[in-house]
Design an enzyme around this catalytic site. Structure first.
Site: not given
Length: 470
Positions: A232-235
């Site tokens: 996901s975006k934060r990874d």
RNA sequence: GACCCUAUCGUCCAGUGGCCUAGGACAUCGCCCUUUCACGGCGAGAACACGGGUUCGAAUCCCGUUAGGGUCGCCA
């Protein structure tokens, strides 16, 4: 069971008769979400590679049917990411083309005309204000370049309900506009994420109802985190912007992405993009989801830093030095330093930490290094002796260019012999005296690059400072 | 739940019936080089998910199980 239906993958599509006279047209069709995901970047890359490999066109189309997401900043992230990776598009935003507009938000009239077509064919009905497409209720076989032939039975309305293609407020649903645009833009091959594989039979129905020939499909496996969880975006490593800001070399990241799901089959890893373009074949794309290993990406990045022409490396390092407030004056000044430290750089952003003391006399002394080395008995005496020897060396050969790494080494070693100690007893104090720290490139070369005046001044400064505190 | 995709070292890839006592790379560990940190060199450990078939022979073909992923939206 599935495998029995599959066609052999290798070489199936390039030999299709219809392609012989047709130029390949592929597209990357992101929706603006505010960032460019690595998975999306790799999809774009594979499309781009195929276009360049075949001499076809790579088209960028923005799927901005969701007005809320349609912001300039979100668009910019896509442009910046693609440009950074060197994925230039032949048609699309900013460059135009014969099949525009390339924003779905500007293609209303086209969609209306296709709605009329479907309506005339009796394929539509209204449901709660929304428009639905009446499924053809038969088996749709996806002939995929990566996955082979896969029949989907859509005959059961319970499990495959009619898809909605337009909301009550008049806005469009992805499946419909995606298909219409692929028809209108004469897309020949759709290379996209595997998450669309199950949607494809629905798209095939639309093509059929519209009397259009569908493109060839290649569904590429998704990219997961290293531990197998969804990315996901934060990874770590998920957003292309993160690489730009993290000091990565674009060619290195692109090289890494090429190898995620595709392979040249002969163990080659660090490859110029021209070679990848030449050898890229979608039939060789892996069917297994790739797990993302940032450490390998770092290694590839390091290889690029190591192999890049010095001038080019300097060009890429420069902004990082500037950002760190290092006053290097001209690019020419950083070349000799870069030669010394480049094999220590994993990322461009590491450069300031290895280079700063070459560009200021006011560098700090690492307390730990001082305590460990210069506090030792005799260390300051050694440094003093070396300073004297170097001063003499400089005087003896003044102006004759003898301030060389080799001469400095010889001189230092003879001082060590004279003092009856190991070379290291001189080397370590000298390094700290000249650089303030205990790690760095070859000492003699460092001193050579620094130059006579600065080295002697630095030794004096260190001696004064450390004798005083003692 | 239904349907679909997938399954080789921790990770990325090679392997398309015999060349496999499974190869390369990253990472890990050891040794060498060396004034340090790196780079580089050498070496080690590390995998065919499981169970059935087919075959003289299977990592490779088939079936099943298990596991992971995807789709089933008036998101894209």
């Amino acid at each position: 069971m599935r495998r029995a239906h599959r066609l052999p993958r290798a070489g199936t599509f390039p030999t299709l008769p219809r392609l012989m006279s047709e130029q390949v047209r592929v597209r990357f069709a992101p929706s603006p979400t505010g960032y460019l995901h690595v998975g999306g970047a790799r999809t774009a890359l594979f499309n781009w590679l195929y276009a360049r490999h075949t001499g076809g066109k790579f088209i960028l189309r923005i799927e901005d049917t969701d007005a809320a997401r349609n912001t300039e900043a979100a668009m910019q992230a896509i442009y910046d990411g693609l440009r950074w990776l060197g994925l230039d598009w032949d048609e699309g935003p900013l460059v135009g083309g014969d099949f525009g507009p390339y924003f779905q938000s500007q293609r209303n009239a086209i969609y209306e005309s296709y709605i009329a077509k479907l309506r005339a064919g009796g394929h539509l009905y209204e449901d709660g204000g929304a428009l639905r497409f009446r499924s053809l209720r038969k088996v749709q076989t996806v002939d995929d370049m990566v996955c082979g032939k896969i029949p989907f039975d859509l005959s059961n309305a319970e499990t495959h309900p009619d898809m909605t293609i337009r909301r009550p407020d008049g806005s469009w649903i992805f499946h419909f506009v995606n298909v219409v645009d692929d028809i209108e833009m004469k897309i020949t091959h759709v290379i996209r994420g595997e998450d669309h594989l199950s949607n494809t039979p629905k798209h095939l129905e639309l093509f059929e109802a519209l009397g259009a020939t569908p493109p060839r499909y290649a569904h590429i496996p998704l990219i997961m985190n290293k531990d197998g969880t969804k990315m996901s975006k934060r990874d770590q490593g998920a957003a292309v912007g993160g690489y730009i800001e993290g000091g990565y070399v674009p060619e290195a990241v692109r090289n890494f992405l090429c190898l995620l799901g595709w392979s040249p089959k002969d163990d080659r890893e660090i490859m110029p993009i021209s070679e990848v373009v030449e050898r890229f074949d979608p039939a060789n794309i892996n069917r297994k989801a790739a797990h993302f290993d940032l450490e390998k990406c770092d290694w590839i990045n390091q290889q690029y830093i190591l192999q890049m022409p010095l001038e080019k490396l300097a060009e890429q390092v420069e902004p990082w030095l500037t950002k760190a407030g290092i006053n290097f004056d001209t690019r020419a000044n950083i070349l000799p330093v870069l030669t010394l430290v480049r094999e220590r750089l994993k990322k461009l952003s590491d450069a300031p930490a290895w280079m700063d003391y070459f560009f200021t006399e006011d560098f700090p002394f690492d307390a730990e290094a001082v305590a460990k080395v210069l506090a030792k008995p005799g260390a300051l005496d050694h440094l003093r002796a070396l300073a004297a020897a170097y001063a003499g060396l400089a005087a003896a050969y003044a102006g004759l260019g003898k301030w060389t790494a080799a001469a400095l080494e010889t001189s230092l070693k003879s001082q060590a012999t004279l003092a009856g100690v190991k070379v290291g007893e001189f080397v370590h104090p000298a390094r700290i005296g000249a650089t303030g720290r205990s790690v760095g490139a070859s000492l003699y070369h460092t001193l050579e690059v620094l130059g006579r005046e600065r080295v002697l001044a630095r030794f004096d400064r260190a001696l004064a400072k450390l004798s005083a505190t003692k």
